[in-house]
Structure formats: C-alpha cells, structure tokens
Design a protein around this motif. Structure first.
Motif, mmCIF file in Angstrom:
data_model
loop_
_atom_site.group_PDB
_atom_site.id
_atom_site.type_symbol
_atom_site.label_atom_id
_atom_site.label_comp_id
_atom_site.label_asym_id
_atom_site.label_seq_id
_atom_site.Cartn_x
_atom_site.Cartn_y
_atom_site.Cartn_z
ATOM 1 N N ASP A 185 11.437 2.990 -9.335
ATOM 2 C CA ASP A 185 12.114 2.984 -8.237
ATOM 3 C C ASP A 185 11.979 1.604 -7.263
ATOM 4 O O ASP A 185 12.735 0.719 -6.934
ATOM 5 N N ILE A 186 10.472 1.310 -7.333
ATOM 6 C CA ILE A 186 10.166 0.154 -6.642
ATOM 7 C C ILE A 186 10.541 -1.018 -7.353
ATOM 8 O O ILE A 186 11.107 -2.063 -6.868
ATOM 9 N N ILE A 187 10.575 -1.097 -8.591
ATOM 10 C CA ILE A 187 11.099 -2.418 -9.323
ATOM 11 C C ILE A 187 12.634 -2.360 -9.044
ATOM 12 O O ILE A 187 13.136 -3.563 -9.021
ATOM 13 N N ARG A 188 13.263 -1.330 -9.347
ATOM 14 C CA ARG A 188 14.726 -1.303 -9.302
ATOM 15 C C ARG A 188 15.199 -1.634 -7.686
ATOM 16 O O ARG A 188 16.195 -2.497 -7.451
ATOM 17 N N PHE A 189 14.708 -1.298 -6.796
ATOM 18 C CA PHE A 189 15.020 -1.336 -5.280
ATOM 19 C C PHE A 189 14.149 -2.664 -4.556
ATOM 20 O O PHE A 189 14.722 -2.696 -3.565
ATOM 21 N N ASN A 190 13.641 -3.495 -5.260
ATOM 22 C CA ASN A 190 13.202 -4.533 -5.016
ATOM 23 C C ASN A 190 12.299 -4.554 -3.759
ATOM 24 O O ASN A 190 12.705 -5.217 -2.545
ATOM 25 N N THR A 191 11.675 -3.786 -3.572
ATOM 26 C CA THR A 191 10.659 -3.677 -2.271
ATOM 27 C C THR A 191 9.433 -4.619 -2.525
ATOM 28 O O THR A 191 9.442 -5.485 -3.437
ATOM 29 N N PRO A 192 8.717 -4.799 -1.375
ATOM 30 C CA PRO A 192 7.540 -5.997 -1.329
ATOM 31 C C PRO A 192 6.645 -5.732 -2.373
ATOM 32 O O PRO A 192 6.077 -6.826 -2.896
ATOM 33 N N ALA A 193 6.348 -4.631 -2.979
ATOM 34 C CA ALA A 193 5.525 -4.520 -4.256
ATOM 35 C C ALA A 193 5.976 -4.621 -5.688
ATOM 36 O O ALA A 193 5.224 -4.774 -6.563
ATOM 37 N N SER A 194 7.338 -5.124 -5.516
ATOM 38 C CA SER A 194 8.115 -5.097 -6.743
ATOM 39 C C SER A 194 7.461 -6.247 -7.707
ATOM 40 O O SER A 194 7.264 -6.263 -9.017
ATOM 41 N N LYS A 195 7.267 -7.325 -7.179
ATOM 42 C CA LYS A 195 6.804 -8.648 -7.833
ATOM 43 C C LYS A 195 5.182 -8.475 -8.317
ATOM 44 O O LYS A 195 5.038 -8.584 -9.631
ATOM 45 N N VAL A 196 4.342 -7.880 -8.026
ATOM 46 C CA VAL A 196 2.856 -7.571 -8.072
ATOM 47 C C VAL A 196 3.058 -6.396 -9.212
ATOM 48 O O VAL A 196 2.564 -6.463 -10.298
ATOM 49 N N MET A 197 4.038 -5.547 -8.874
ATOM 50 C CA MET A 197 4.271 -4.613 -10.112
ATOM 51 C C MET A 197 4.773 -4.952 -11.761
ATOM 52 O O MET A 197 4.276 -4.797 -12.768
ATOM 53 N N SER B 77 10.472 13.245 -9.368
ATOM 54 C CA SER B 77 11.529 12.145 -9.044
ATOM 55 C C SER B 77 11.055 11.427 -7.711
ATOM 56 O O SER B 77 10.824 12.135 -6.812
ATOM 57 N N ALA B 78 11.379 10.271 -7.879
ATOM 58 C CA ALA B 78 11.389 9.438 -6.627
ATOM 59 C C ALA B 78 12.700 8.446 -6.769
ATOM 60 O O ALA B 78 12.784 7.733 -7.627
ATOM 61 N N PHE B 79 13.375 8.470 -5.753
ATOM 62 C CA PHE B 79 14.693 7.355 -6.086
ATOM 63 C C PHE B 79 14.825 7.116 -4.358
ATOM 64 O O PHE B 79 14.818 7.500 -3.308
ATOM 65 N N SER B 80 15.512 5.497 -4.196
ATOM 66 C CA SER B 80 15.909 4.969 -3.226
ATOM 67 C C SER B 80 17.352 4.396 -3.284
ATOM 68 O O SER B 80 17.755 4.148 -4.296
ATOM 69 N N GLY B 81 18.068 4.251 -2.294
ATOM 70 C CA GLY B 81 19.474 3.752 -2.239
ATOM 71 C C GLY B 81 19.803 3.417 -0.865
ATOM 72 O O GLY B 81 19.096 3.724 0.214
#
Length: 892
Positions: free
Chosen positions: A587-599, A621-625
C-alpha cells in the motif's frame, strides 16, 4: 562630503534624509498645501459593493453615497507651511444603489436622503469638521462627540483620503482603518498609495478556527491613486477589496469592495486664515464644543429592531433539533442560527431555553450553548449541569465534547474543566472525559500562543505527571489519552517509555500518539524504542502493538536499514501479521507515501524481497485511497484490518484525512479492537496473547480530538451475556452537533464603513459501531456507520443603522458512509469481505443578497442550485473483491 562642491554636498545631505520627509533646504511640500483665502470645491462619492468574487448577473448588493465637499484653510503654522488646519464641509448628500435595478428591487426607490438618514444624522453629516494635517499626515480630527459613531466614521473616511505623501517611501500611518504600513510610489503628476492590510492593527481582531483545513482565507488589497496638479490633489480614487472564502470549498465565498472618489471641481475666493498660536487654541475659538474625536474608527453597536428574543428563536427552531432530524441539513442550519442568537443573549435567557427544552432536544441545545463560547453561555452551562449526578452522563459528555471541539477556546473554559475535575464527579466515564478533553484544550491554547497561561501550565503539569501518579489501569489510560490530545513535545519521553509497557493498552495509546507528532520530533531514541517493540527485542508483544509500532516506523521517515529489517521480519511473524505487513508495504508503494522511495530501494535486495516472503497467505490487509480530490482539498481514507490466527478480528482501523492550504486534518479515526475471543471457537491464541482477557471496544478520534473509548464488553461473563443479548444494533460512539468552523471579524474600510464577516460550519454527526459473532454460522461482522449533514454559511454585512446591505453564501449536504467487515471462519484461510459504501447525497448552494432601511423596508434576492453526487463503493484491493464474491455466494 567635505571634499564635494557645495551643490553636490547639499544634494547628498538630502539623500540621507528618510524618504518620508522632503529635503528642508529645497522648501518642497511634504503633502498637499491649501492656499489662504481660497475655497476648494470637490465632488465626493463612496460606495460599497457585496457579491461573490466572480460577480453575478443581477449585480451587487450595496449603496453609493455622493456629496459635495468644500475645503478651506483655517490656520497654518507660520514656521511650517505643511502644518495646517483644514475645514471640511459636506453638502448635497445623495444615496443611491450601486447598480441599476428595477423599482421593485430598489429599496431606495421613492426615498429622500433625509428619510433614509433621518434629520439628526443628516444634520450631523453636513456640519463642518476640521482636519489637522501635518506633512501630509493626519494628526487629529475635530468634530462633536454627540454625533452618531456612524457619521463620525464617514467623516474619518473622507479625512483619511486626504492623507498623502508626495515622495516615494514606506511609512506607518494612522487612519480610519487602524495603524497600517503604507507604501507610496511617486511618478510625475501621480502618487500611488498601497496599504499593506495584513499589517493593520485594529481594535477588533475577531477570532477564527485554529485549523486551516476547516478555516477560511482572506485576500485583501487597498490602492489609492492621486492625480496631482502643481502639488495639489486634482483627484483621488481609492479601491479596497476583501475576498473571504472557505478553504475546502472556494466557491463558498464573498467579496466586499469599497470605493472612494474625490474630484476637484474648482476654486473660488474663501475665508481668510484665523489667528492663533496653535491648533487647539484655534479650534477652541471656533467652537468650544469641538473635540479631537480620534482618527481610528469607533465601534458601532447595531441594534436589531424587531428581532426575536433567544427564547422565541428557540421555539421556532426546536423541531429541527430533535434527534429524528439530525441526519438532515436543517439540523446544522438551525444549530448555526441558534448559536448566533445565543452569542447575543444573557445567562438568564440561555438558562430559560435550557430549562424549557424537551428531553430529546436538550442534548442538541447543550451542543449549541457550549459551542457559542461566550462567558454567558459557559456560566449558564456550569449552572445547569450537575456533575455529581451520574444520571446526567449524556448531557455532561455532550458539553465536554463541545468544549473539545471549540474553535477558539479560552483559558476560562480550561479552568472550568479543571474545577470540575477537582470537585465531585458522579460518573467515572465523565471524569475520564474531563481529563481527555482538557488535553485537547491545552493543544488548542498552545496553538494560539497561550501555552504559558497559569491554568494551561497547571493542567500541563497534571497530565504530564498523571501516568506515573497512579496504578489504576483506567486512570493511566485516561492521562495517556489526554497527553495524546495535547501533543505536547514534553510528552514524547513519556510515550516512549509507555510504548514498551507490559500492558498492551498503554503501548497502543503511546504508539498511536507518537504517530501524531511532527516527524522532526522523532528522535533517534524514540525510533530505537519503537523498533525494539516491533522486533520484540526485550519482550513478546501483542500483534496490534507491533502493528502500531510498524505504523510509527513507516510514517517517521524510516532509514534504509529500518525498512530492510521490517522486510526481513516478514515470514517470522504470526500468519496474519505476515499478511498485514505485506499489505502495508504494498500500500505504501502504491499510494506513493513519503516512505515509498526508501521502500523501493530496500526491495531491490533479493534477500529482503523474494517470492517466499511476498507470497504469504492470510486475510489481514491495509489499503489507502482517495475519497475526493479538488483544487481546494484532497480527502484520503485508509482501512487497516488485522486478524488473529483463528480468524477473529484483532484490530480494525479506519481513517479519513483532509488536506488543504498545506495543512492536514485527521478528520476521523474509528478503531475497533477485540482480544481473548479464541475460546469461543476453541482456537489457539497467537504468541503473546494467551492470557488476554476477553474484550471488545471502539475508540474514536474526530477532527484531531481523541474521544473517550467505548467498551462493547470486558471479561468472559460480560462477553457471554452480550452474546445472548446481541440485537445486531450498533452502539453509538459520537452523536451530536459540532461547530466545525467559526470565523468572525470586522473589516474596517478606509471609507469609514464597516463590514462584519461571519463564516460558520455546522455538522450533525452520528457515528456508531458494532460487532456481531454467530457461533452457529461461524461468522463475525463488524460495522462502522457514519451519518452526517453539513452546512457552511458565510455572511458579510455593511450596517449603517439607517441603511444595511448584506450577502449570504451557503453550502449544504447530507451523506452517509458505512464500513462493514464480514468474516467467515469455518475454514482457513478464512473468508473476509470489506465494504466501504457512500450513498448518493444531495448538495445545494445558495446565494442571498439583501438591502434594508431602518423604516423596515427591505429587498431580498435569492439564487441557488441543487445537484446529486452519485453513491459509490470505495475501491479496495482486488483480493478483497474476489473474497466478497465468495462470501456472498456462500451466504446466498
């Protein structure tokens, strides 16, 4: 400079003098100068227009006042030609609409100036007054104290227009609108004066909502262009505008424009200068009753003629505030109107309404009275409520929550809650709510820069020392929740300590509190502690505690190694937590949060990211939208579900955030937690959860304020009694009326007129949640139901007592949002279906313009539109969609 020739030396010395003052040696005028024995004839108009910022076809509301103005020099200081006393006389006054309109829509049709103003006002306006002008700056205005404040303000507006500096520079000036920084730009034959309005200091600062997301924005400008003829004013044209808009919906906005025009028509012979050694002596010789009335505008108290009393208003609105109407827009509309009436009422008038309200409408009246935030309304509530009586829990909690949601709380409200806490409280739940809400008030007062007030300091000390001052579990949680609301930086070490507590509830509160702080406050010590909790370096923790620790790590600018260690832990966690963490990372990678890049960087390592690790099965599960996106606001949601290995819900967490103007508001969080339920289906608890007491409850955070958690059941015997008495009906968590936004100010216009601006947003809300377990069908269902109606209303009024113009803009909607999770645990992996549904909801926008005379004659024009926004089921991941098909196929 000594080496320069005399001419060059003179010019250099002049350049060293500030731009506000002309070089003395040159003898140039600093401001406009009037000649002796001359009468200057001007035409003068001032007008005010009220409309939407984009304008409208039917024209603006407002009016224009036109007149002749005669000016002559009364006295000049013999030693300073720029020190002058000028007489100003207004005559031939006319009042007319600002735009052409038919007779039926012209409130001024058939009226004369005297019938509009009244003879006394007209006589006062046309009575000469005196302006002391020195170097182009207004030093004093002499008129009569007995004159109405509105008339004196109009005279001050005319005098302010004559304030002029002939050379370029930036200065601080006093005029009718206050003390402001003003910038002058002089070009041949023309001077432009720009008032920097945000620097103006006025006597009426008003108030606004602390949250930018829920607040309003104002854009203002004030420019005056002077055309000069031989250093004297040939014309002066001023335009001032103020646009006020709701941050989350910029179309709900209003604009007020004020214009002044002064044009020299000609000169003729006039009276001679008076003799006298100074201004005060000359003024006294003219008329002993003349007095320096001040340059800044006076407050004008407008009396509402024929307006209903608070009790009469309450009787008219009562039906709209019954519980059956709370899901309709009429409820918050009546709520906002009632607040306006309460703010003008006395304590006794408010008590009369409280005592007369029906049992069913009384909670809504408590919401309105508390939200009014006046000394009289607070006194009335404190006298009306009896906190020693446990039976009054509903009203007491409604009062406390309204205090917590206060838009602009005062120290006195915090002191009142502190006094309640120190006294006898009949209900333990209310005692907890008092402390929790005090934490929220501390946060809001600190945001206003009032962290050092005595009561704030006292409450800060109490809640900071609270967790370690008691061994009672419920009291420790109470203090931790208060600290969570306060967001005090001093509380971070306390949360860091309790994050590693052996009591799961303490750890969860501490970790969720740390997640609310600014990332810059997350020190290396805090991060080390949170990582120890997640990786269980010192002891075994419950799954929901470890999940909360993971949330803190991932939201606090995690390092490469922190992320890598999280990835490496997957595969070594309990089954459902493996799946939860996988879902969280995806979800972090898909939703492009601040942690996405280091992930993404960490996942390039095949040891961290491989099929074995990323193919774990489970139902967590965990999901953001996105809920909504517009130019004004972005609204997002997140749904996190964590199950135990037996298929029973461990934690469900729904969040809704709103972002606008660079600020983020945590609009809603509803968390349902359950533990110790494995015995119901003869299942084995997960590691670290073998001895947990049976428990289920719900916690809500609303508009950045954490509320007191609600317990569904606690203990095995309570669980079994609830099991056999479950009706499937959800339990109420929050119900009531909330004053979401609250902005009030008086804009003092340069013309002397005053614009009163009021923007309020009211929300009727009903949040409930429930949990059902069917042992026969081996199925559980959790639900979170949100019902709401929102009204945002803005009103701009220019009231001169004898003539009033106004504009009202409003936005209304009604909606519902349901989140339902169905779990079938007859097999593993068990079937889980999550549904998040938004129903079709109506939206309406209104624009009302009105003009009225003191005689009672009025004209109102209304315009509006209504439309529907279709309902939808918010998208979750594809895996959930596939599971829902299986669940409902099997149910069928």
């Amino acid at each position: 400079l000594i080496l320069l020739n005399p001419d060059t030396q003179s010019r250099s010395l002049c350049g060293l003098i500030t731009s506000c003052v002309s070089c003395v040696s040159s003898g140039a005028a600093a401001g406009p100068r009037l000649n002796n024995n001359q009468l200057y004839k001007f035409s003068y108009t001032t007008e005010v227009l009220l409309d939407k910022p984009s304008g409208s076809k039917e024209g603006s509301a407002g009016y224009r006042i036109s007149s002749d103005v005669h000016a002559n020099l009364v006295w000049r200081d013999p030693g300073n030609k720029d020190d002058q006393l000028i007489q100003l006389a207004v005559s031939n006054v006319r009042i007319e609409p600002v735009s052409d309109r038919p007779e039926k829509k012209n409130v001024l049709h058939g009226a004369t100036t005297e019938s509009i103003l009244g003879k006394n006002n007209l006589d006062a306006l046309t009575k000469p007054f005196f302006l002391h002008l020195k170097s182009g700056k207004t030093k004093a205005i002499y008129s009569y104290w007995a004159e109405p404040a509105t008339i004196k303000n109009l005279k001050r507006g005319l005098a302010s227009l004559l304030q002029l500096q002939l050379n370029t520079g930036k200065v601080i000036e006093n005029d009718v609108s206050g003390r402001c920084t003003v910038e002058y730009k002089a070009v041949k034959g023309q001077v432009t004066r720009t008032k920097i309005l945000e620097t103006c200091q006025t006597a009426e600062p008003g108030f606004t909502t602390h949250s930018k997301v829920l607040g309003v924005s104002r854009e203002s400008s004030s420019v005056t262009v002077f055309t000069l003829d031989d250093g004297f004013i040939r014309s002066a044209v001023a335009e001032e505008s103020h646009s006020v808009a709701v941050n989350t919906r910029s179309s709900t906005a209003a604009k007020v424009v004020s214009r002044q025009t002064l044009t020299l028509l000609g000169k003729e012979s006039g009276p001679a200068e008076a003799a006298g050694k100074d201004v005060s002596a000359v003024v006294k010789s003219i008329d002993a009753k003349l007095a320096a009335v001040g340059i800044a505008a006076e407050k004008v108290k407008s009396e509402c003629k024929g307006c209903p009393s608070l009790f009469e208003h309450w009787q008219a609105e009562q039906k709209q505030l019954e519980p059956t109407s709370l899901s309709k827009a009429t409820a918050p509309r009546s709520f906002l109107a009632l607040i306006q009436s309460i703010r003008k009422a006395s304590k006794d008038e408010i008590l009369k309404v409280l005592k007369s309200a029906s049992k069913t409408s009384l909670p809504q009246v408590v919401d309105a009275v508390t939200s009014s935030q006046t000394p009289a309304s607070l006194d009335a509530m404190l006298q009306f409520l009896n906190f020693t009586d446990a039976k009054g829990l509903v009203l007491q909690e409604r009062f406390l929550y309204a205090c917590g949601f206060a838009s602009h709380p005062s120290e006195r409200v915090l002191q009142a809650l502190l006094d309640i806490y120190k006294g006898k409280i009949g209900s333990t739940d209310i005692k907890e709510s008092v402390v929790i809400i005090m934490g929220a008030l501390v946060h809001k007062l600190c945001l206003k820069g009032e962290c050092d007030l005595p009561t704030v300091v006292q409450v800060k000390k109490m809640i900071l020392e609270g967790p370690d001052s008691t061994k009672v579990e419920s009291e420790v949680q109470m203090y931790l929740l208060a600290l969570k609301n306060s967001l005090l930086p001093e509380a971070i070490p306390i949360f860091t300590k309790y994050a590693e507590s052996e009591v799961g509830a303490y750890s969860t509160i501490a970790l969720t509190a740390l997640q609310r702080y600014d990332v810059g406050l997350m020190t290396s010590e805090v991060k080390r502690t949170v990582n120890r909790v997640y990786h269980q370096n010192l002891r075994i923790y419950e799954k929901n505690v470890r999940a909360a620790a993971a949330d803190v790590i991932l939201s606090s600018n995690p390092s490469y190694m922190e992320v890598k260690n999280l990835l490496l832990s997957i595969g070594h966690l309990p089954h459902e937590m493996n799946k939860y963490m996988l879902s969280k990372i995806q979800d972090i990678i898909r939703f492009n949060t601040p942690a996405s890049k280091v992930m993404q960087q960490a996942m390039k390592d095949m040891i961290s990211h491989n099929y074995d690790r990323f193919a774990k099965v489970g139902s967590s599960s965990a999901f953001s939208g996105f809920m909504a996106q517009s130019a004004d606001m972005t609204s997002t949601y997140s749904l996190d579900i964590l199950y135990s290995g037996s298929g029973i819900l461990r934690r469900s967490n729904m969040n809704i955030y709103g972002a606008s103007k660079g600020s983020v508001l945590h609009g809603l969080q509803v968390a349902i937690e359950a533990q110790g339920l494995e015995s119901l289906i003869a299942a084995t608890p997960d590691e670290g959860e073998e001895d947990l007491e049976s428990f289920a409850g719900m916690s809500a955070l609303l508009f950045d304020v954490q509320l007191r958690p609600v317990t569904f059941f606690k203990g095995y015997s309570d669980l079994m009694s609830k099991m056999f008495s479950m009706t499937g009906e959800p339990m109420n968590v929050v119900k009531g009326l909330i004053l979401l936004s609250d902005h009030s100010e008086v804009i003092q216009l340069q013309s002397g007129l005053r614009a009163s601006v009021e923007f309020q947003g009211g929300l009727a809300i009903d949040i409930s949640g429930g949990m059902e377990i069917s042992l026969w069908y081996r199925e559980s269902k959790t639900s979170v139901n949100n019902r709401g109606a929102l009204v945002v209303s803005g009103n701009v009024t220019v009231d001169m007592d004898f003539l009033k113009a106004g504009l009202e803009v409003s936005f209304e909607t009604e909606s519902s949002l349901d989140f339902i999770t169905t779990v079938q645990f007859s097999e593993y992996p068990f079937l889980v279906c999550m549904q998040m549904d938004k129903t079709t909801f109506p939206v309406s926008e209104r624009l009302t313009k009105y003009e009225s005379l003191s005689s009672g004659k009025s004209v109102v024009s209304r315009k509006g539109r209504k439309f529907l926004i279709p309902g939808s089921e918010f998208p979750l991941h594809q895996e959930n969609s596939n599971m829902c098909k299986r669940v409902f196929d099997s149910s069928w």
